[in-house]
Design an enzyme around this catalytic site. Sequence first.
Site, PDB file in Angstrom:
ATOM      1  N   SER A   9       0.908  -1.326   0.290  1.00 53.69           N
ATOM      2  CA  SER A   9      -0.305   0.199   0.145  1.00 53.69           C
ATOM      3  C   SER A   9       0.708   1.526  -0.042  1.00 53.69           C
ATOM      4  CB  SER A   9      -0.655   0.260   1.215  1.00 53.69           C
ATOM      5  OG  SER A   9      -1.711   0.685   1.625  1.00 53.69           O
ATOM      6  N   HIS A  34      -1.136  -2.423  -4.222  1.00 53.53           N
ATOM      7  CA  HIS A  34      -2.657  -1.729  -3.181  1.00 53.53           C
ATOM      8  C   HIS A  34      -2.168  -0.027  -3.062  1.00 53.53           C
ATOM      9  CE1 HIS A  34      -5.697  -2.484   0.168  1.00 53.53           C
ATOM     10  NE2 HIS A  34      -5.556  -1.654   0.485  1.00 53.53           N
ATOM     11  N   ASP A  36      -5.209   2.613  -2.120  1.00 53.10           N
ATOM     12  CA  ASP A  36      -6.045   3.714  -0.949  1.00 53.10           C
ATOM     13  C   ASP A  36      -6.608   4.762  -2.009  1.00 53.10           C
ATOM     14  OD1 ASP A  36      -6.666   1.563   0.716  1.00 53.10           O
ATOM     15  OD2 ASP A  36      -3.889   2.419   0.889  1.00 53.10           O
ATOM     16  N   MET A  38      -9.305   7.221  -1.773  1.00 50.19           N
ATOM     17  CA  MET A  38     -10.288   7.969  -0.383  1.00 50.19           C
ATOM     18  C   MET A  38     -10.699   9.305  -0.781  1.00 50.19           C
ATOM     19  SD  MET A  38      -7.587   7.055   3.265  1.00 50.19           S
ATOM     20  CE  MET A  38      -6.884   6.169   3.164  1.00 50.19           C
ATOM     21  N   HIS A  67      -8.432  -0.454  -3.512  1.00 55.92           N
ATOM     22  CA  HIS A  67      -9.630  -0.241  -3.280  1.00 55.92           C
ATOM     23  C   HIS A  67     -10.089   0.708  -2.139  1.00 55.92           C
ATOM     24  CE1 HIS A  67      -9.221  -0.540   2.276  1.00 55.92           C
ATOM     25  NE2 HIS A  67     -10.328  -0.698   1.929  1.00 55.92           N
ATOM     26  N   MET A  69     -12.376   3.164  -0.822  1.00 55.27           N
ATOM     27  CA  MET A  69     -13.057   3.914   0.123  1.00 55.27           C
ATOM     28  C   MET A  69     -13.721   5.445   0.057  1.00 55.27           C
ATOM     29  SD  MET A  69      -9.832   3.350   2.852  1.00 55.27           S
ATOM     30  CE  MET A  69      -9.022   3.103   1.247  1.00 55.27           C
ATOM     31  N   MET A 141     -10.523  -5.434   7.521  1.00 55.12           N
ATOM     32  CA  MET A 141      -9.634  -4.341   7.721  1.00 55.12           C
ATOM     33  C   MET A 141      -9.491  -5.301   9.204  1.00 55.12           C
ATOM     34  SD  MET A 141     -10.152  -2.360   5.430  1.00 55.12           S
ATOM     35  CE  MET A 141      -8.981  -0.375   6.014  1.00 55.12           C
ATOM     36  N   GLY A 146      -8.825   4.709   6.308  1.00 55.63           N
ATOM     37  CA  GLY A 146      -8.682   6.965   6.602  1.00 55.63           C
ATOM     38  C   GLY A 146      -7.506   6.705   6.375  1.00 55.63           C
ATOM     39  N   PHE A 147      -6.750   5.967   6.955  1.00 56.26           N
ATOM     40  CA  PHE A 147      -4.953   6.787   7.437  1.00 56.26           C
ATOM     41  C   PHE A 147      -4.512   5.028   7.176  1.00 56.26           C
ATOM     42  CE2 PHE A 147      -8.315   9.830   9.210  1.00 56.26           C
ATOM     43  CZ  PHE A 147      -7.297  10.982   8.427  1.00 56.26           C
ATOM     44  N   GLY A 148      -2.991   5.926   6.768  1.00 53.51           N
ATOM     45  CA  GLY A 148      -1.841   4.239   6.596  1.00 53.51           C
ATOM     46  C   GLY A 148      -1.359   4.345   8.306  1.00 53.51           C
ATOM     47  N   GLY A 149      -0.460   3.723   8.364  1.00 55.48           N
ATOM     48  CA  GLY A 149       0.426   3.792   9.603  1.00 55.48           C
ATOM     49  C   GLY A 149      -0.583   4.274  11.298  1.00 55.48           C
ATOM     50  N   ASP A 178      -6.081  -5.964   5.881  1.00 51.28           N
ATOM     51  CA  ASP A 178      -5.703  -4.906   5.264  1.00 51.28           C
ATOM     52  C   ASP A 178      -5.481  -3.805   6.541  1.00 51.28           C
ATOM     53  OD1 ASP A 178      -4.686  -2.459   4.277  1.00 51.28           O
ATOM     54  OD2 ASP A 178      -6.604  -1.202   2.728  1.00 51.28           O
ATOM     55  N   GLY A 180      -2.247  -2.206   9.000  1.00 54.15           N
ATOM     56  CA  GLY A 180      -1.342  -2.736  10.079  1.00 54.15           C
ATOM     57  C   GLY A 180      -0.580  -3.509  10.781  1.00 54.15           C
ATOM     58  N   GLY A 200       1.770  -1.196   4.383  1.00 58.69           N
ATOM     59  CA  GLY A 200       2.323   0.675   3.849  1.00 58.69           C
ATOM     60  C   GLY A 200       3.480   0.546   4.707  1.00 58.69           C
ATOM     61  N   SER A 201       2.959   1.423   5.628  1.00 69.28           N
ATOM     62  CA  SER A 201       3.393   1.694   6.553  1.00 69.28           C
ATOM     63  C   SER A 201       4.861   1.197   6.887  1.00 69.28           C
ATOM     64  CB  SER A 201       3.556   2.450   7.810  1.00 69.28           C
ATOM     65  OG  SER A 201       2.167   1.830   8.625  1.00 69.28           O
TER      66      SER A 201
END
Length: 231
Positions: A9, A34, A36, A38, A67, A69, A141, A146-149, A178, A180, A200-201
């Site tokens: 991601s 992936h 995202d 939004m 993905h 959102m 999920m 809404g947010f990575g990390g 998806d 964390g 992702g992060s």
Amino acid sequence: MARVEVAASITTADFGNLYRVVRKLERAGVDRFHLDVMDGHFVPNITFGPDVVAAVRRLTQLPVDVHLMISEPARYVDRFLEAGSDTITFHVEVDEPGDTKRGTLERIAAARRVPGLAVSPATPIDAVRSFLDRLSIIMIMTVEPGFGGQHFMAEPAAKIAQARGLLNGRPGGQVHVDGGVSAETAGVVGGYGVDVCVVGSALFQRGPDTAREIEAVKLAAADSRPVGATG
Ligand code: DX5
Ligand code: ZN
């Protein structure tokens, strides 16, 4: 030992140099991308739209998972098909009638791409049941979209096993997780029988160790995957 794929991601990557980001992740061993999307309405954050998806599409031969959102997947799905998405997953929670969601899944399949539904942490897996004949991906999920990390939520991860049960025996059916996911949490999701880990992060925080992180996620997830999980 069943294979588990890593989908990168890029939400928290450096968008100033997408070319480099994509090349680096490919070299580090990701299996898919992936993306995202939004809209600032379904989720309280805005990322990018079909033009950036098309740009990533031009940069890689790997599968591109989109993905969505966004509040109105039915309105925009064609744009993401035209952008070259290989798979399109939208949220089962969107405020559209069931028939409209079913129609969107059918449009994705008619374009010979792979349709999926994502399930937010508070949503029971039963929400996807009536769409099972039309979808190939269930995305669980493990953070609020809404947010990575964000931190991995262990409780909704248990829905992976239920999703795997719903898809078992179906050729091409995939369970994605998806939110964390890292080498530390991959064992948990692997134990539930996940097929694709979205990461992702964790790939961007470790700088030069991206390849090691990807390998560690794949190993931890595959090691704990239950015998007999197919997909
Ligand atoms: C959350 C996104 C995720 C997220 C993944 O809304 O759908 O794909 O960016 O990033 P990490 O691994 O940082 O949770
Ligand atoms: Zn995502």
